[in-house]
Write an enzyme that holds these catalytic residues in place. Structure first.
Site, short mmCIF file in Angstrom:
data_model
loop_
_atom_site.label_atom_id
_atom_site.label_comp_id
_atom_site.label_asym_id
_atom_site.label_seq_id
_atom_site.Cartn_x
_atom_site.Cartn_y
_atom_site.Cartn_z
CD GLU A 89 -9.22 3.91 -1.36
OE1 GLU A 89 -10.11 3.52 -0.60
OE2 GLU A 89 -8.32 4.70 -0.98
CG ASP A 125 -2.25 0.44 1.10
OD1 ASP A 125 -2.43 1.54 0.57
OD2 ASP A 125 -3.17 -0.31 1.49
CG ASP A 128 -5.07 5.46 1.01
OD1 ASP A 128 -5.82 4.49 1.09
OD2 ASP A 128 -5.13 6.44 1.77
CG HIS A 141 -9.00 -1.91 4.91
ND1 HIS A 141 -8.86 -1.93 3.53
CD2 HIS A 141 -8.57 -0.69 5.31
CE1 HIS A 141 -8.36 -0.79 3.14
NE2 HIS A 141 -8.17 -0.01 4.17
CG ASP A 142 -11.48 1.34 3.94
OD1 ASP A 142 -10.99 1.43 5.08
OD2 ASP A 142 -10.87 1.67 2.91
#
Ligand code: GLC
Length: 564
Positions: free
Chosen positions: A277, A110, A212, A339-340
């Site tokens: 993302e 990431d 991100d 994970h969000d």
């Protein structure tokens, strides 16, 4: 030696590996703890690589492993070129890369370039004085004439996006929590610094980055107010962030210039992938723009299967329009969990989670699987004492802790995740819903994932094939994947009632896989009966039974030996 007069046709460039890959997202805190401190680590991930090859994925994306005060659980980075001691060391990462590569698994990190932690030395310097050379690495502004924040921009995680710094008499911008100040991506020194960060990891052999919130990198240069969102409905559960339309605080047109810059950094290392993302709810046209002319992202994450209503009309329409909108050569993606957001089995129920897995792993795309979704994990019920996520602490109802609980490996204490006290509980059903039990169950959702992944590997139609979305048949979403003579039909019943659907073409076919895992080899004539919540992969054509080999879970496969 005769000189060649006609140059040979250059060979077609090899297909990039990420076009054929399935990416598995590991949330390092919650995957496997090797040292008993209750938090997952790199050595733990290395211990479980054989599980991932057994499952059949090709690449791992690790959520951030960098030093972080953990205000946003690693998405607040205080050192971009180190490993947080809780996860291990740079050597542990080197070992993990080597062990992953030895198994043919790629490893993606990431990258969080939009903001740092407020503890990052860059921000510490920036806030130390208005004259500091790094002052302009962040976004500092004078107060508005009334002494308040410079404009009306809001934080994704509740409240204003500006925090007052009394020592230097200015506000700084943070699109997330105040402990995550936004970097100034219009400052070339920031680009140089981040290029160094990227090289640092690429030189260590990682296979690419998931970047991100790329839509958040650039802001309006004039810092104009965002207009109100006329569609916003206030009330409990509503996210106040959506009360404005983020025309100026995010998604500026020149972000594409910046993405081309990111791409150049990556292209200096052949075979590495750049994944971005992109904002949730992006239209297919907007997703397509992030591929540029083949010179921006390799893969733009598409969250539509998480945000659209889980209804056949919406899903079929999206499949068709998405495929059509992407530029030639661009590879689509789908994400059904991360994970969000709420776990897929919680959002659409356990039965439809199986249908979603079939869609994810048979539609034309590079799929992203979130750890634990292959076990059908649901959002954990957590008491207030386990509330850690800053979003949930600031905007009630938005906490992401329930989707970040540890993997369940077996029925032992804390599900085999740790010998210590886990940082979040493993959940009540971990005694039965765990890898060790589900892999022995021929009809489990884990077996379904493994069979789908095996089918995908065994038949190039799923990766190379074109995709034709069929007209809607009630609750059934259907599409045909075609590669030369090879034709495979996927029919997904998004409803709970049994239905009969017409088989495309005249030749009938053979069921290769049902989400219920009990119809393999069944002949299909002019129509197919689908039970409620059932999806089927049907190989079309009279001789379709032959050549449909789908390794069964439980049978010895190349990766079976060595699984812990
Ligand atoms: C991304 C991450 C999320 C994080 C946010 C801010 O959306 O996936 O976990 O909180 O960025 O960095």
């Amino acid at each position: 030696m005769s000189r060649r007069t006609h140059p040979a046709t250059p060979p077609a460039p090899p297909r990039p590996w990420w076009h054929d890959a399935v990416v598995y997202q590991v949330y390092p805190r919650s995957f496997q703890d090797a040292d008993g401190d209750g938090v997952g680590d790199l050595a733990g991930i290395a211990l479980r690589l054989d599980y991932l090859t057994w499952l059949g994925v090709n690449a791992i994306w690790l959520s951030p492993i960098y030093p972080s005060p953990l205000v946003d659980f690693g998405y607040d980075v205080s050192d971009y070129t180190a490993v947080d001691p809780v996860y291990g060391t740079l050597d542990d990462l080197g070992r993990l890369i080597a062990e992953a590569h030895a198994r043919g698994l790629r490893l993606i990190l990431d990258l969080v370039p939009s903001h740092t932690s407020d503890r990052h030395p860059w921000f510490q310097a920036s806030r130390s004085s208005r004259d500091d050379p790094k002052r302009d690495w962040y976004l500092w502004r004078d107060p508005a004439p009334d002494g308040g924040p410079p404009n009306n921009w809001l934080s994704h995680f509740g409240g204003r996006a500006w925090t007052w710094d009394a020592a230097t008499g200015q506000f700084y911008l943070h699109s997330f929590v105040p402990e995550q100040p936004d970097l100034n991506w219009r400052n070339p020194e920031v680009l140089d610094a981040m290029a160094g960060v990227m090289r640092f990891w690429l030189d260590r052999g990682i296979d690419g980055f998931r970047v991100d919130v790329i839509h958040n990198l650039l802001k309006d240069e004039a810092f104009r107010d965002d207009p109100p969102n006329p569609d916003f409905v206030p009330g409990p559960g509503a996210n106040p962030y959506h009360s404005l339309r983020h025309l100026h605080s995010s998604d500026q047109p020149d972000v594409h210039r910046l993405l081309r810059w990111f791409r150049r950094q990556i292209d200096a290392y052949p075979g590495r992938v750049l994944i971005g993302e992109v904002e949730y709810g992006s239209s297919v046209e907007r997703l397509a723009r992030f591929y540029g002319d083949g010179d921006e992202l390799h893969l733009a994450l598409n969250f539509s299967l998480m945000t659209l209503p889980w209804e056949s009309a919406a899903i079929a329409d999206h499949l068709a329009r998405y495929d059509a909108a992407l530029p030639p050569g661009a590879c689509p993606t789908f994400v059904v969990g991360n994970h969000d957001r709420a776990r897929v089995a919680t959002r659409i129920g356990p039965a439809q989670a199986r249908v979603a897995a079939m869609l994810l792993l048979t539609a034309r795309n590079t799929p992203f699987v979130y750890q634990g979704d292959e076990l059908g994990m649901r959002n954990a019920e957590l008491g207030p004492e386990h509330q850690r996520d800053p979003w949930g602490l600031r905007v009630p109802g938005h906490g992401r802790d329930p989707v970040r609980t540890p993997m369940r490996w077996d029925a032992s204490g804390h599900a085999g995740f740790t010998t210590g006290e886990p940082w979040l509980p493993v959940g009540d059903d971990a005694g039965t819903e765990n890898v060790a039990r589900l892999r022995e169950d021929e009809r489990s959702i884990l077996t379904l994932h493994r069979r789908l992944l095996a089918l995908r590997r065994a038949d190039a139609v799923f990766t190379l094939g074109r995709q034709r979305v069929l007209p809607l048949a009630g609750d059934v979403v259907g599409y045909v994947r075609e590669d030369g003579e090879r034709r495979v039909w996927v029919a997904l019943n998004l409803g709970s009632r049994e239905v009969e659907v017409e088989t495309p073409g005249a030749g009938g076919g053979t069921i290769a896989l049902s989400t219920a895992l009990d119809r393999e080899g069944e002949a299909v004539g002019r129509s197919l009966r689908l039970r409620g919540d059932e999806g089927c992969v049907v190989v079309l054509g009279r001789n379709s039974g032959r050549g449909t080999s789908t390794p069964r879970a439980g049978r010895a496969g190349p990766h079976d030996r060595g699984w812990p």
